[in-house]
Design a protein around this motif. Structure first.
Motif, PDB file in Angstrom:
ATOM      1  N   ALA A   1       0.860  -1.184   0.000  1.00  0.00           N
ATOM      2  CA  ALA A   1       0.000   0.000   0.000  1.00  0.00           C
ATOM      3  C   ALA A   1       0.897   1.235   0.000  1.00  0.00           C
ATOM      4  CB  ALA A   1      -0.910  -0.002   1.226  1.00  0.00           C
ATOM      5  N   VAL A   2       0.723   2.094  -0.995  1.00  0.00           N
ATOM      6  CA  VAL A   2       1.542   3.299  -1.081  1.00  0.00           C
ATOM      7  C   VAL A   2       0.886   4.391  -0.236  1.00  0.00           C
ATOM      8  CG1 VAL A   2       2.490   5.045  -2.636  1.00  0.00           C
ATOM      9  CG2 VAL A   2       2.448   2.633  -3.335  1.00  0.00           C
ATOM     10  N   VAL A   3       1.614   4.861   0.755  1.00  0.00           N
ATOM     11  CA  VAL A   3       1.049   5.822   1.722  1.00  0.00           C
ATOM     12  C   VAL A   3       1.821   7.142   1.744  1.00  0.00           C
ATOM     13  CG1 VAL A   3       0.003   4.033   3.187  1.00  0.00           C
ATOM     14  CG2 VAL A   3       2.355   4.772   3.646  1.00  0.00           C
TER      15      VAL A   3
ATOM     16  N   ALA B   1      -0.557   9.683   2.908  1.00  0.00           N
ATOM     17  CA  ALA B   1      -1.570   8.773   2.356  1.00  0.00           C
ATOM     18  C   ALA B   1      -2.514   9.527   1.423  1.00  0.00           C
ATOM     19  CB  ALA B   1      -2.335   8.038   3.471  1.00  0.00           C
ATOM     20  N   TYR B   2      -1.901  10.216   0.461  1.00  0.00           N
ATOM     21  CA  TYR B   2      -2.662  10.971  -0.545  1.00  0.00           C
ATOM     22  C   TYR B   2      -3.650  11.921   0.140  1.00  0.00           C
ATOM     23  CZ  TYR B   2      -0.937   7.674  -4.168  1.00  0.00           C
ATOM     24  OH  TYR B   2      -0.157   6.924  -5.012  1.00  0.00           O
ATOM     25  N   GLY B   3      -3.184  12.495   1.258  1.00  0.00           N
ATOM     26  CA  GLY B   3      -4.002  13.470   1.969  1.00  0.00           C
ATOM     27  C   GLY B   3      -4.962  12.882   2.985  1.00  0.00           C
TER      28      GLY B   3
ATOM     29  N   LEU C   1      16.899  -2.509  -6.028  1.00  0.00           N
ATOM     30  CA  LEU C   1      17.458  -1.835  -7.204  1.00  0.00           C
ATOM     31  C   LEU C   1      16.325  -1.442  -8.147  1.00  0.00           C
ATOM     32  CD1 LEU C   1      20.496  -4.207  -7.878  1.00  0.00           C
ATOM     33  CD2 LEU C   1      20.350  -2.214  -6.348  1.00  0.00           C
ATOM     34  N   LYS C   2      16.276  -0.154  -8.489  1.00  0.00           N
ATOM     35  CA  LYS C   2      15.206   0.349  -9.339  1.00  0.00           C
ATOM     36  C   LYS C   2      15.727   0.623 -10.740  1.00  0.00           C
ATOM     37  CE  LYS C   2      11.520   3.687  -9.768  1.00  0.00           C
ATOM     38  NZ  LYS C   2      10.925   4.947  -9.318  1.00  0.00           N
ATOM     39  N   ALA C   3      15.096  -0.048 -11.703  1.00  0.00           N
ATOM     40  CA  ALA C   3      15.476   0.140 -13.104  1.00  0.00           C
ATOM     41  C   ALA C   3      14.625   1.238 -13.725  1.00  0.00           C
ATOM     42  CB  ALA C   3      15.276  -1.168 -13.864  1.00  0.00           C
TER      43      ALA C   3
ATOM     44  N   SER D   1      10.581  -1.437 -10.933  1.00  0.00           N
ATOM     45  CA  SER D   1      10.508  -0.336 -11.888  1.00  0.00           C
ATOM     46  C   SER D   1       9.122   0.312 -11.799  1.00  0.00           C
ATOM     47  CB  SER D   1      10.797  -0.840 -13.302  1.00  0.00           C
ATOM     48  OG  SER D   1      10.954   0.257 -14.183  1.00  0.00           O
ATOM     49  N   HIS D   2       8.890   1.328 -12.612  1.00  0.00           N
ATOM     50  CA  HIS D   2       7.648   2.108 -12.512  1.00  0.00           C
ATOM     51  C   HIS D   2       7.218   2.518 -13.922  1.00  0.00           C
ATOM     52  CE1 HIS D   2       4.652   4.427 -10.448  1.00  0.00           C
ATOM     53  NE2 HIS D   2       5.204   5.606 -10.603  1.00  0.00           N
ATOM     54  N   PHE D   3       5.905   2.435 -14.187  1.00  0.00           N
ATOM     55  CA  PHE D   3       5.367   2.734 -15.520  1.00  0.00           C
ATOM     56  C   PHE D   3       5.158   4.234 -15.737  1.00  0.00           C
ATOM     57  CE2 PHE D   3       3.646  -1.684 -15.331  1.00  0.00           C
ATOM     58  CZ  PHE D   3       4.124  -2.138 -16.559  1.00  0.00           C
TER      59      PHE D   3
ATOM     60  N   ALA E   1       3.891  -2.739 -10.824  1.00  0.00           N
ATOM     61  CA  ALA E   1       2.529  -2.245 -11.079  1.00  0.00           C
ATOM     62  C   ALA E   1       2.074  -1.197 -10.073  1.00  0.00           C
ATOM     63  CB  ALA E   1       1.552  -3.412 -11.074  1.00  0.00           C
ATOM     64  N   ASN E   2       1.693  -0.015 -10.572  1.00  0.00           N
ATOM     65  CA  ASN E   2       0.954   0.974  -9.790  1.00  0.00           C
ATOM     66  C   ASN E   2      -0.540   0.628  -9.885  1.00  0.00           C
ATOM     67  OD1 ASN E   2       0.588   1.578 -12.480  1.00  0.00           O
ATOM     68  ND2 ASN E   2       1.321   3.690 -12.354  1.00  0.00           N
ATOM     69  N   SER E   3      -1.425   1.542  -9.466  1.00  0.00           N
ATOM     70  CA  SER E   3      -2.869   1.202  -9.490  1.00  0.00           C
ATOM     71  C   SER E   3      -3.361   0.830 -10.883  1.00  0.00           C
ATOM     72  CB  SER E   3      -3.717   2.356  -8.951  1.00  0.00           C
ATOM     73  OG  SER E   3      -3.440   2.577  -7.599  1.00  0.00           O
TER      74      SER E   3
ATOM     75  N   ARG F   1       2.002  -2.246  -6.340  1.00  0.00           N
ATOM     76  CA  ARG F   1       2.167  -1.038  -5.516  1.00  0.00           C
ATOM     77  C   ARG F   1       1.059  -0.033  -5.764  1.00  0.00           C
ATOM     78  NH1 ARG F   1       6.890  -0.934  -8.373  1.00  0.00           N
ATOM     79  NH2 ARG F   1       6.209   1.055  -9.241  1.00  0.00           N
ATOM     80  N   PRO F   2      -0.174  -0.366  -5.443  1.00  0.00           N
ATOM     81  CA  PRO F   2      -1.249   0.599  -5.673  1.00  0.00           C
ATOM     82  C   PRO F   2      -1.227   1.729  -4.649  1.00  0.00           C
ATOM     83  CG  PRO F   2      -2.119  -1.328  -4.570  1.00  0.00           C
ATOM     84  CD  PRO F   2      -0.665  -1.628  -4.861  1.00  0.00           C
ATOM     85  N   GLY F   3      -1.514   2.920  -5.120  1.00  0.00           N
ATOM     86  CA  GLY F   3      -1.684   4.066  -4.237  1.00  0.00           C
ATOM     87  C   GLY F   3      -3.131   4.520  -4.318  1.00  0.00           C
ATOM     88  N   VAL F   4      -3.458   5.200  -5.410  1.00  0.00           N
ATOM     89  CA  VAL F   4      -4.755   5.864  -5.496  1.00  0.00           C
ATOM     90  C   VAL F   4      -5.928   4.884  -5.348  1.00  0.00           C
ATOM     91  CG1 VAL F   4      -5.245   5.831  -8.002  1.00  0.00           C
ATOM     92  CG2 VAL F   4      -5.709   7.897  -6.675  1.00  0.00           C
ATOM     93  N   ALA F   5      -5.743   3.640  -5.800  1.00  0.00           N
ATOM     94  CA  ALA F   5      -6.837   2.658  -5.694  1.00  0.00           C
ATOM     95  C   ALA F   5      -7.105   2.263  -4.239  1.00  0.00           C
ATOM     96  CB  ALA F   5      -6.518   1.408  -6.525  1.00  0.00           C
TER      97      ALA F   5
END
Ligand code: PLP
Length: 386
Positions: A39-41, A45-47, A132-134, A171-173, A211-213, A228-232
């Motif tokens: 959970a991305v906080v 936590a997005y406010g 390690l982040k690509a 990694s991140h999209f 994967a993000n949301s 790694r969902p945040g907004v969802a």
């Protein structure tokens, strides 16, 4: 949860429905399974309030927490959260030793951050946990493909020397919210290449995640071992083109509501708020809402933002000021029950009853739902409904 049953707040409050948040995390686990959920906080936590939301996410089975800033990760540890935490946005001079001591996983975005972590390990007498982040194409932070082999080799060496433990590769999209965008495929290919090199170099069996949301909701092949969902988590759809939250079984967590501070009668052609961008078109009643841009109500919502009063939608009349805005309630019809000072005003919420949502605000002002909830200001109390 019905917002109507609760007593109106004194001025303005952000009600945070932790039941909805838990239900969203459980839903995301279902969608992503067997991959686990981080959970991305970040950004409070997005406010919504970081610590209560992080606790609720963990109660609902989030295996990991994710933050952008190191101080966010340390605040979670200070609050007693013991699950694994990844933090990914660092700058030279950050206190890496504190992160290592707190057992926080530090994302490595280049040789400089690996060097900084290795320098910090000396004083901590425990190996640093690193991931390690690509940079597979986002072009933000992350290790470029041509530097990846060298940084991986250094990390493997450091791990063999007992200085670090490489817990993940990730990694991140850039465009996961636009299914079919050609960059998605290119990034997946690039990530597979990065994994192949790292695994051959000795980093087999590490957590792989991307994967993000939007990717969690629409791209199963991006789930790997962890999403790694945040907004969802907060019950918003990552993009209106993908669907509304209910299409994914998600429930909006935040309701921003206040009460009318004042209702008064004014004549026709009366200017409203700074700049007089709005004039009444007849004798009418104006309602004053004590919420302004200091509270995170975008000034861009002047003459546009939707509000919900007494089961009806209205639009903000005139400019949003620092502390307040005005709504034209219309003339009182004969026998019509008209809004009065003290009545509840919902700026956005779950929208089940026809009231506005954060997405409606985003649409009205040309932004994304993420920004609408995240910018709600520090002086707005968060009220947790559990
Ligand atoms: C913010 C963020 C996320 C979560 O993104 P959502 O679109 O809100 O799901 C995931 N990973 C990273 C690296 C992020 O910065």
């Amino acid at each position: 949860m019905s917002t109507r049953t609760a007593a109106p707040p004194a001025r303005l409050e952000a009600r945070v429905d932790l039941d909805a948040l838990r239900s969203n995390v459980r839903r995301l686990r279902e969608i992503a399974g067997p991959a686990q959920v981080m959970a991305v906080v970040k950004a409070d936590a997005y406010g919504h309030g970081m610590v209560p939301c992080a606790r609720a996410a963990v109660q609902a089975g989030a295996a990991w927490l994710g933050t952008a800033l190191p101080e966010e990760a340390l605040a979670l540890r200070a609050a007693g959260l013991e699950v694994p935490i990844l933090t990914w946005l660092h700058a030279p001079g950050d206190d890496f030793a504190a992160l290592v001591r707190a057992g926080v996983d530090v994302s490595i975005s280049g040789q400089w951050s690996l060097d900084a972590v290795l320098a910090a390990v000396g004083g901590t007498r425990r190996p640093a946990r690193i991931q390690l982040k690509a940079d597979t194409g986002l072009g933000r932070n992350g290790i470029q493909p041509r530097e990846w082999p060298a940084v991986v080799d250094e990390a493997v060496k450091a791990e063999r020397a007992g200085l670090v433990e490489v817990t993940g590769l990730w990694s991140h999209f850039a465009c996961a919210d636009e299914p079919g965008h050609p960059s998605i495929r290119r990034q997946l290919t690039s990530f597979h290449e990065a994994l192949e090199y790292a695994e051959a170099a000795g980093l087999r069996g590490r957590l792989r995640h991307m994967a993000n949301s939007p990717a969690t909701l629409t791209l199963p092949e991006s789930h790997f071992d962890l999403v790694r969902p945040g907004v969802a988590v907060y019950g918003l759809s990552p993009a209106p083109e993908l669907g509304v939250p209910a299409d994914f079984g998600l429930r909006p967590v935040m309701t921003l509501r206040g009460r009318l501070a004042l209702v008064k009668q004014v004549p026709e052609a009366h200017g409203v708020s700074y700049g007089h961008t709005y004039h009444t078109t007849g004798e009418t009643r104006l309602g004053l809402v004590p919420a302004g841009y200091a509270d995170g109500i975008p000034r861009a919502a002047s003459d546009r933002g939707p509000v919900w009063i007494g089961g009806r939608r209205y639009v903000i009349a005139g400019r949003v000021a620092m502390d307040q805005f005005v709504v034209d309630l219309g003339p009182a019809g004969p026998g019509e029950q008209s809004p009065a000072a003290g009545d509840e005003v919902v700026l956005f919420g779950p929208g089940e009853d026809g009231g506005p949502t954060a997405q409606d605000w985003a649409q009205a002002i040309g932004t994304i739902g993420y920004e609408v909830v995240t910018r709600i200001g520090g002086r707005v109390p968060r009220v947790y409904v559990d």
